[in-house]
Write an enzyme that holds these catalytic residues in place. Structure first.
Site, PDB file in Angstrom:
ATOM      1  N   TYR A 157       0.829  -1.209   0.000  1.00  0.00           N
ATOM      2  CA  TYR A 157       0.000   0.000   0.000  1.00  0.00           C
ATOM      3  C   TYR A 157       0.866   1.263   0.000  1.00  0.00           C
ATOM      4  O   TYR A 157       0.611   2.207  -0.759  1.00  0.00           O
ATOM      5  CB  TYR A 157      -0.908  -0.031   1.234  1.00  0.00           C
ATOM      6  CG  TYR A 157      -1.920   1.079   1.329  1.00  0.00           C
ATOM      7  CD1 TYR A 157      -3.093   1.049   0.583  1.00  0.00           C
ATOM      8  CD2 TYR A 157      -1.720   2.146   2.197  1.00  0.00           C
ATOM      9  CE1 TYR A 157      -4.042   2.058   0.692  1.00  0.00           C
ATOM     10  CE2 TYR A 157      -2.658   3.155   2.318  1.00  0.00           C
ATOM     11  CZ  TYR A 157      -3.818   3.113   1.555  1.00  0.00           C
ATOM     12  OH  TYR A 157      -4.746   4.111   1.670  1.00  0.00           O
ATOM     13  N   LYS A 161       0.931   4.067  -2.948  1.00  0.00           N
ATOM     14  CA  LYS A 161       0.570   5.457  -2.692  1.00  0.00           C
ATOM     15  C   LYS A 161       1.732   6.402  -2.997  1.00  0.00           C
ATOM     16  O   LYS A 161       1.523   7.535  -3.449  1.00  0.00           O
ATOM     17  CB  LYS A 161       0.116   5.618  -1.236  1.00  0.00           C
ATOM     18  CG  LYS A 161      -1.217   4.949  -0.928  1.00  0.00           C
ATOM     19  CD  LYS A 161      -2.333   5.413  -1.862  1.00  0.00           C
ATOM     20  CE  LYS A 161      -3.703   4.974  -1.399  1.00  0.00           C
ATOM     21  NZ  LYS A 161      -4.778   5.394  -2.333  1.00  0.00           N
TER      22      LYS A 161
END
Length: 256
Positions: A157, A161
């Site tokens: 993640y 991002k």
């Protein structure tokens, strides 16, 4: 109406808009005067968001698509252009979590997160940019996260991002000459179903999780989906035309 009134075509697409930040953003853009395509994995999932927008007097359309699937993205954008008008605002919000420590993380966990966040933002941006270029106006807002700075148990993640921030800056350089700005919003702790699931995995109540996080935030509260939606609204408007390639942290205070 907000400062987006100068936009030649008032149609927006928000991905992952069935709930949470996406639903709040879709509602805010509708209140700003946009016709909003509520895009999620299943069109039926977006029915509540559409109903809320229509009840408030707005115009919305639920569209189903897997943003990591090229053919589905193309079909979805074509449907939006035909039924609502050529989209000139895109909010790449769709996301998933597959948290785990590195030694436990599977290749499927990695690929799924990269597919939705990074591949999805790339495919959606590529499909929509032609409408923006034709209009001479466009706004792309990517949802990054404070996790882009690094977060234990989120190698996939956090990397996705952070990658979105690189995509944001690069597209800002490429598309700026066509009247298209590209920015990212990076939320800190936002109270959503996703963060509630994180608390569950940690074995604590969501309320305790919220309290613990709020104690570390300068404004002494956690964020709401509306906090993020309000930031997106500014970046989607005509008044933000000299702001591009930026990452706005919506986190209740400075981040190291």
């Amino acid at each position: 109406m907000t400062d987006s009134a100068d936009a030649p075509q008032r149609t927006a697409i928000v991905t992952g808009a069935a709930r949470g930040i996406g639903a709040a953003t879709a509602g805010r853009l509708a209140a700003d005067g946009y016709a909003v395509a509520v895009l999620d994995l299943d069109a039926a999932a977006g029915a509540d968001t559409v109903a809320a927008i229509e009840k408030a007097g707005g115009r919305a359309l639920a569209v189903g698509a897997d943003v990591s699937d090229e053919a589905q993205v193309t079909a979805a954008v074509d449907e939006v252009a035909e039924r609502l008008g050529a989209p000139t605002v895109l909010v790449n919000n769709a996301g998933v979590l597959r948290d785990n420590l590195l030694f436990k993380m599977t290749a499927a966990d990695w690929d799924t997160v990269m597919g939705v966040h990074l591949r999805g933002a790339f495919l959606m941006s590529r499909a929509v940019q032609k409408h923006m270029v034709d209009a001479g106006f466009g706004r792309i807002v990517n949802l990054s996260s404070s996790s882009a700075l690094g977060n234990r148990g989120q190698a996939n993640y956090a990397t996705a991002k952070a990658g979105l921030q690189g995509l944001t800056k690069t597209l800002a350089i490429e598309l700026g000459r066509f009247g298209v700005t590209v920015n990212a919003v990076a939320p800190g702790f936002i109270a959503t179903d996703m963060t509630a699931a994180t608390a569950e995995r940690m074995g604590i109540t969501f309320e305790q999780f919220r309290q613990d996080c709020a104690a570390q935030i300068p404004v002494r509260r956690v964020g709401t989906p509306q906090d993020v939606a309000d930031a997106v609204s500014y970046l989607a408007g005509a008044g933000s035309g000299f702001v591009s390639g930026q990452v706005l942290y919506v986190a209740g205070g400075p981040l190291n």
